[in-house]
Design a protein around this motif. Structure first.
Motif, PDB file in Angstrom:
ATOM      1  N   ASN A  32     -12.799   3.878   0.500  1.00 38.84           N
ATOM      2  CA  ASN A  32     -12.432   4.125  -0.889  1.00 38.84           C
ATOM      3  C   ASN A  32     -11.085   4.854  -0.859  1.00 38.84           C
ATOM      4  O   ASN A  32     -11.016   6.052  -0.631  1.00 38.84           O
ATOM      5  CB  ASN A  32     -13.507   4.964  -1.581  1.00 38.84           C
ATOM      6  N   LEU A  33     -10.026   4.108  -1.091  1.00 40.15           N
ATOM      7  CA  LEU A  33      -8.684   4.639  -0.861  1.00 40.15           C
ATOM      8  C   LEU A  33      -8.098   5.330  -2.088  1.00 40.15           C
ATOM      9  O   LEU A  33      -7.220   6.186  -1.945  1.00 40.15           O
ATOM     10  CB  LEU A  33      -7.750   3.503  -0.430  1.00 40.15           C
ATOM     11  N   GLY A  35      -7.577   7.594   1.884  1.00 39.72           N
ATOM     12  CA  GLY A  35      -6.312   6.927   1.587  1.00 39.72           C
ATOM     13  C   GLY A  35      -5.136   7.644   2.217  1.00 39.72           C
ATOM     14  O   GLY A  35      -4.198   7.003   2.733  1.00 39.72           O
ATOM     15  N   GLN A  36      -5.151   8.980   2.197  1.00 31.22           N
ATOM     16  CA  GLN A  36      -4.065   9.746   2.809  1.00 31.22           C
ATOM     17  C   GLN A  36      -4.009   9.540   4.324  1.00 31.22           C
ATOM     18  O   GLN A  36      -2.937   9.413   4.914  1.00 31.22           O
ATOM     19  CB  GLN A  36      -4.235  11.226   2.469  1.00 31.22           C
ATOM     20  N   LYS A  37      -5.196   9.493   4.947  1.00 25.47           N
ATOM     21  CA  LYS A  37      -5.238   9.261   6.395  1.00 25.47           C
ATOM     22  C   LYS A  37      -4.717   7.863   6.736  1.00 25.47           C
ATOM     23  O   LYS A  37      -3.959   7.673   7.693  1.00 25.47           O
ATOM     24  CB  LYS A  37      -6.665   9.435   6.911  1.00 25.47           C
ATOM     25  N   LEU A  38      -5.133   6.873   5.940  1.00 18.53           N
ATOM     26  CA  LEU A  38      -4.657   5.516   6.174  1.00 18.53           C
ATOM     27  C   LEU A  38      -3.152   5.420   5.921  1.00 18.53           C
ATOM     28  O   LEU A  38      -2.431   4.722   6.642  1.00 18.53           O
ATOM     29  CB  LEU A  38      -5.409   4.527   5.276  1.00 18.53           C
ATOM     30  N   TYR A  39      -2.683   6.135   4.904  1.00 21.91           N
ATOM     31  CA  TYR A  39      -1.247   6.158   4.600  1.00 21.91           C
ATOM     32  C   TYR A  39      -0.444   6.612   5.819  1.00 21.91           C
ATOM     33  O   TYR A  39       0.587   6.027   6.164  1.00 21.91           O
ATOM     34  CB  TYR A  39      -0.994   7.091   3.412  1.00 21.91           C
ATOM     35  N   PHE A  96       0.822  -1.203   0.000  1.00 20.29           N
ATOM     36  CA  PHE A  96       0.000   0.000   0.000  1.00 20.29           C
ATOM     37  C   PHE A  96       0.861   1.260   0.000  1.00 20.29           C
ATOM     38  O   PHE A  96       0.590   2.221  -0.742  1.00 20.29           O
ATOM     39  CB  PHE A  96      -0.925  -0.021   1.222  1.00 20.29           C
ATOM     40  N   LEU A  97       1.929   1.265   0.803  1.00 19.76           N
ATOM     41  CA  LEU A  97       2.788   2.453   0.872  1.00 19.76           C
ATOM     42  C   LEU A  97       3.484   2.715  -0.464  1.00 19.76           C
ATOM     43  O   LEU A  97       3.625   3.873  -0.886  1.00 19.76           O
ATOM     44  CB  LEU A  97       3.829   2.297   1.982  1.00 19.76           C
ATOM     45  N   VAL A  98       3.916   1.650  -1.127  1.00 17.35           N
ATOM     46  CA  VAL A  98       4.599   1.820  -2.417  1.00 17.35           C
ATOM     47  C   VAL A  98       3.610   2.356  -3.457  1.00 17.35           C
ATOM     48  O   VAL A  98       3.937   3.261  -4.250  1.00 17.35           O
ATOM     49  CB  VAL A  98       5.222   0.490  -2.888  1.00 17.35           C
ATOM     50  N   VAL A  99       2.391   1.823  -3.483  1.00 19.70           N
ATOM     51  CA  VAL A  99       1.375   2.309  -4.431  1.00 19.70           C
ATOM     52  C   VAL A  99       1.079   3.776  -4.176  1.00 19.70           C
ATOM     53  O   VAL A  99       0.972   4.587  -5.112  1.00 19.70           O
ATOM     54  CB  VAL A  99       0.096   1.459  -4.324  1.00 19.70           C
ATOM     55  N   CYS A 100       0.956   4.153  -2.919  1.00 24.47           N
ATOM     56  CA  CYS A 100       0.680   5.554  -2.576  1.00 24.47           C
ATOM     57  C   CYS A 100       1.837   6.450  -3.005  1.00 24.47           C
ATOM     58  O   CYS A 100       1.623   7.575  -3.491  1.00 24.47           O
ATOM     59  CB  CYS A 100       0.446   5.690  -1.073  1.00 24.47           C
ATOM     60  N   ARG A 101       3.052   5.980  -2.845  1.00 22.85           N
ATOM     61  CA  ARG A 101       4.212   6.806  -3.178  1.00 22.85           C
ATOM     62  C   ARG A 101       4.335   7.003  -4.682  1.00 22.85           C
ATOM     63  O   ARG A 101       4.611   8.106  -5.157  1.00 22.85           O
ATOM     64  CB  ARG A 101       5.482   6.163  -2.597  1.00 22.85           C
ATOM     65  N   LEU A 102       4.124   5.924  -5.467  1.00 20.03           N
ATOM     66  CA  LEU A 102       4.314   6.003  -6.915  1.00 20.03           C
ATOM     67  C   LEU A 102       3.030   6.389  -7.663  1.00 20.03           C
ATOM     68  O   LEU A 102       3.092   6.892  -8.796  1.00 20.03           O
ATOM     69  CB  LEU A 102       4.821   4.653  -7.437  1.00 20.03           C
TER      70      LEU A 102
END
Length: 296
Positions: A46-47, A61-65, A9-15
């Motif tokens: 819904n992330l 999604g940002q909060k979960l990140y 999840f962190l990699v998907v959020c970063r890229l």
């Protein structure tokens, strides 16, 4: 949500790109997409805002990140701590007093280290009584001493062998040709002895006191090397554990009419678990001491 899914999840959020994220993670795009769908299903959030292969992180999604980032930071710290603990198990700290050190340390640093290079040995050379206290205070993992039979309640004593304590003189001394000697004769001195932090001296003082003998002690030293010098210069006889003088030439050892002996043992703390590496060291020491017992 698993730890692995969180890292994905962190990699998907970063890229913000499934293709690029899958390439960096070395997994199939379908596997990564399924992992992200599973997270959304499990959280009910819904992330992502999707537009083809490009995605944007939603507010949820940002909060979960942020929460996942903080959690994984704790997980990484935990894993680092476990690895550090594991590395420490490969480092064994030993206390070996002088009378055992000259025999054991060369064998530990040469033979044992050659057989087990993965185990780091940290060896100190305190007095015998001090070595036992170091184990008690958990400053070392184990100690190897020649002790007088006295024990501390929270320590485990693994007895190995007993060796005699003898009267030590030089060739030409008036008593050098004697096959044995009494405690009373030895006590007339003058004698040079190790300090009372050594088990051999504690044994002697207790034996003299029980026999109501007052020994004539000219000097107490905390160092075996000093006693060796005093013997070599014919200054005064001594009383020592026999193995303490095996390496010296021009020395005469005389047994007592009533034999005195010290017991070699390995000391560990009862409340501490003994690791596999520690058991290897203890087994090696025991083998060496028993082999020494067979020496003439």
């Amino acid at each position: 949500m698993t730890i692995q899914q969180m890292r994905y999840f962190l990699v998907v959020c970063r890229l913000q790109n499934i293709t690029h994220a899958a390439a960096e993670l070395h997994i199939a795009q379908s596997t990564l997409s399924q992992a992200m769908q599973t997270i959304e299903d499990e959280t009910g959030l819904n992330l992502f805002l999707r537009a083809g292969r490009t995605i944007r992180i939603s507010q949820d999604g940002q909060k979960l990140y942020q929460k996942v980032t903080a959690l994984l930071r704790e997980v990484d710290a935990f894993e680092d701590g476990v690895r550090e603990m594991s590395c420490r198990h490969g480092k064994i700290s030993l206390a070996i007093p002088q009378q055992q050190a000259s025999f054991l340390i060369p064998r530990l640093l040469h033979t044992f280290q050659h057989e087990h290079p993965e185990i780091q040995l940290d060896i100190i050379e305190p007095y015998g009584v001090e070595a036992a206290r170091f184990v008690q205070e958990e400053k070392v993992d184990l100690a190897v001493v020649n002790y007088d039979g006295s024990t501390l309640p929270d320590l485990q004593y693994q007895r190995i062998d007993s060796r005699p304590v003898k009267f030590i003189v030089w060739p030409g001394h008036p008593l050098a040709d004697r096959p044995s000697i009494s405690l009373a004769e030895a006590a007339r001195g003058p004698l040079v002895l190790l300090s009372e932090e050594f088990y051999v001296t504690r044994l002697l003082m207790r034996t003299f006191a029980a026999a109501r003998i007052e020994p004539n002690v000219a000097y107490y030293s905390p160092h075996l090397s000093t006693l060796y010098s005093l013997l070599r210069t014919h200054t005064a006889p001594s009383i020592l554990f026999e193995q303490a003088v095996t390496a010296l030439s021009d020395i005469v050892t005389i047994p007592f009419d009533t034999p005195l002996s010290l017991t070699s043992c390995i000391i560990t703390k009862k409340s501490r678990q003994i690791s596999k590496d520690q058991r290897l060291v203890m087994k090696f020491i025991r083998q060496q001491l028993l082999a020494r017992q067979a020496m003439p």
